[in-house]
Design an enzyme around this catalytic site. Structure first.
Site, PDB file in Angstrom:
ATOM      1  N   ASP A 157      24.208   5.060 -28.433  1.00  9.78           N
ATOM      2  CA  ASP A 157      25.430   4.322 -28.703  1.00  9.78           C
ATOM      3  C   ASP A 157      25.456   3.640 -30.070  1.00  9.78           C
ATOM      4  O   ASP A 157      26.414   3.816 -30.830  1.00  9.78           O
ATOM      5  CB  ASP A 157      25.646   3.301 -27.578  1.00  9.78           C
ATOM      6  CG  ASP A 157      26.932   2.526 -27.720  1.00  9.78           C
ATOM      7  OD1 ASP A 157      26.998   1.629 -28.593  1.00  9.78           O
ATOM      8  OD2 ASP A 157      27.877   2.793 -26.952  1.00  9.78           O
ATOM      9  N   MET A 185      30.611   2.971 -26.888  1.00 11.44           N
ATOM     10  CA  MET A 185      30.701   4.418 -27.081  1.00 11.44           C
ATOM     11  C   MET A 185      30.213   5.161 -25.847  1.00 11.44           C
ATOM     12  O   MET A 185      30.789   6.181 -25.447  1.00 11.44           O
ATOM     13  CB  MET A 185      29.905   4.849 -28.319  1.00 11.44           C
ATOM     14  CG  MET A 185      30.387   4.203 -29.600  1.00 11.44           C
ATOM     15  SD  MET A 185      32.184   4.366 -29.829  1.00 11.44           S
ATOM     16  CE  MET A 185      32.419   3.413 -31.308  1.00 11.44           C
ATOM     17  N   ASP A 186      29.146   4.677 -25.244  1.00 15.27           N
ATOM     18  CA  ASP A 186      28.652   5.299 -24.015  1.00 15.27           C
ATOM     19  C   ASP A 186      29.674   5.169 -22.889  1.00 15.27           C
ATOM     20  O   ASP A 186      29.944   6.128 -22.158  1.00 15.27           O
ATOM     21  CB  ASP A 186      27.340   4.648 -23.577  1.00 15.27           C
ATOM     22  CG  ASP A 186      26.130   5.180 -24.333  1.00 15.27           C
ATOM     23  OD1 ASP A 186      26.208   6.317 -24.834  1.00 15.27           O
ATOM     24  OD2 ASP A 186      25.125   4.471 -24.420  1.00 15.27           O
ATOM     25  N   ILE A 187      30.225   3.975 -22.725  1.00 16.72           N
ATOM     26  CA  ILE A 187      31.167   3.744 -21.628  1.00 16.72           C
ATOM     27  C   ILE A 187      32.427   4.591 -21.819  1.00 16.72           C
ATOM     28  O   ILE A 187      32.904   5.240 -20.889  1.00 16.72           O
ATOM     29  CB  ILE A 187      31.528   2.252 -21.526  1.00 16.72           C
ATOM     30  CG1 ILE A 187      30.293   1.431 -21.134  1.00 16.72           C
ATOM     31  CG2 ILE A 187      32.650   2.039 -20.502  1.00 16.72           C
ATOM     32  CD1 ILE A 187      30.496  -0.067 -21.241  1.00 16.72           C
ATOM     33  N   ALA A 190      31.740   8.168 -21.152  1.00 20.56           N
ATOM     34  CA  ALA A 190      31.710   8.377 -19.706  1.00 20.56           C
ATOM     35  C   ALA A 190      33.117   8.508 -19.141  1.00 20.56           C
ATOM     36  O   ALA A 190      33.390   9.363 -18.283  1.00 20.56           O
ATOM     37  CB  ALA A 190      30.973   7.221 -19.022  1.00 20.56           C
TER      38      ALA A 190
END
Length: 427
Positions: A157, A185-187, A190
């Site tokens: 991220d 960015m990860d969330i 997802a």
């Protein structure tokens, strides 16, 4: 710390008993780890999919060890946050027997999700080309895509925040840009993966065919810079750091009341007019042609912030909050995370609750923001221990009997510890 939560937060309010779920009957085989992949599959699990998380025996997902770690649970709070409502099966993919189990699970699946480094699933023979069947939706989450010159690069991220330009936009003009501490960015990756999978499942309902789905962290990170790339393409200029103020609207930013800080977002001329006339009682400023448009107000940001700052300092936040709410001026208290989850708004929405746990009695849960009227999200079940459901999945999903499970234990497909247990029981 957990001991105090029982007094602060309510038990989870169960869904209606006979209500259906949105993804009932959908099986997801989950080869993901860390955040972007697991958070995507958790959303599917919240919607009622049967998510079977494949983990390495013993250590499991490395994200289990992110702090703070509860010694009784043997895993950290971040893992609990991103892996509820799943079943964990521990199999050793480096054994032929373990690989055979993985292939059988994929053959039974509606959806496969993986976020290994590029090439790993191919080496195992678990890639889409090797395992696809007509109705399979196979989602790969990667850093820079699964093909091309940069497909071998690892991605996390903060790196995506830096390389996408996101860091350059945030912070103050007189110092280096800053990353967001939240893994935004990860969330968001997802969320994109979950959306893409749902779209592929909907398409399958019409065509009968599954497909491969790909989401790249970098692609999503560029999207997360908002409309800044489009602005750059029109103007040729890069966004500048504006701290807590806005480059597009004014007055927008953090102000201080007598007792605490709060944020105002004056997104248009009408909000500015209501702020001046109904909140601080400055009809003269509302009528001043020097403040008539956003461009003019931005040019006079410093003097306008000075006027507002002086006015706001005269009364506490409770005074201003009531006036701004009545006037329709978007505003909010600047809170810590702890304050936010204990706020009246969070309690009203039941964002934090307690859910039962077989080892420690209960654990905290952060609710999904999705609220369905006809297919409510499933009641949350805490993230599993490594391999907690191995035997259950082998029996219920693949139909293995005790003898077959014992063969896998003896072969080491379920991990060295399981093989040792098998030898001990035999002696």
């Amino acid at each position: 710390m957990l001991s105090t939560f029982a007094e602060e937060f309510p038990e989870h309010e169960s869904r209606p008993k006979d209500a259906p779920t949105a993804l009932s009957g959908i099986r997801v085989v989950d080869f993901t780890h860390f955040i972007a992949g697991p958070f995507a599959t958790m959303m599917l699990a919240d919607m009622g999919a049967d998510v079977i998380k494949i983990e390495a025996p013993g250590r499991g997902d490395d994200f289990r060890q992110y702090p703070p770690i509860n010694p009784e649970l043997g895993q950290g709070a971040p893992f609990l946050w991103s892996n509820r409502n799943k079943r964990s099966i521990a199999i050793d993919l480096k054994t032929p027997e373990g690989l055979a189990v993985a292939r059988e699970l994929i053959a039974s699946a509606d959806v496969v999700v993986e976020n290994f480094s590029t090439g790993v699933m191919e080496r195992f023979g678990l890639d889409y080309a090797s395992c696809k069947h007509p109705r399979l939706v196979y989602c790969s989450v990667s850093a820079y895509g699964r093909s091309g010159e940069y497909s071998d690069r690892l991605g996390f991220d903060p790196v995506a925040q830096a390389e996408s330009g996101f860091v350059s936009m945030n912070g103050y003009a007189d110092r280096e840009g800053v990353r967001a501490l939240s893994p935004v960015m990860d969330i968001s990756t997802a969320m994109m993966a979950c959306n893409a999978i749902l779209g592929a499942l909907f398409s399958r309902e019409k065509s009968g065919k599954g497909q491969a789905v790909e989401i790249a962290l970098f692609d999503n990170a560029v999207l997360m810079t908002g409309y800044a790339p489009m602005q750059h393409l029109f103007s040729g200029a890069d966004p500048q750091r504006h701290g807590n103020t806005s480059p597009d609207t004014c007055p927008s930013g953090v102000f201080k009341a007598k007792d605490r800080s709060f944020y105002i977002n004056s997104g248009n001329n009408g909000i500015f007019q209501r702020l001046m006339t109904q909140v601080i009682g400055r009809q003269d400023l509302a009528a001043d042609p020097n403040y008539a448009t956003g461009d003019l107000r931005r040019a006079r940001r410093e003097e306008l912030f000075g006027i507002l700052g002086q006015a706001f300092a005269e009364h506490p936040w409770s005074h201003w909050q009531g006036l701004m709410r009545s006037a329709g001026v978007p505003c909010g208290e600047v809170r810590s995370v702890g304050d936010a989850i204990r706020s009246p708004e969070a309690r009203e929405r039941r964002i934090v609750s307690r859910i039962p746990h077989p080892k420690v009695g209960w654990v905290p849960n952060i609710a999904s923001p999705i609220r369905y009227s006809e297919t409510p999200m499933v009641d949350p079940v805490p993230a599993p221990a490594v391999g907690q459901h191995t035997v259950e999945v082998l029996r219920d999903v693949l139909g293995y009997d005790d003898g077959r499970v014992e063969e896998l234990r003896s072969a080491g497909a379920l991990g060295a510890d399981q093989r040792a247990l098998s030898k001990e029981s035999a002696s």
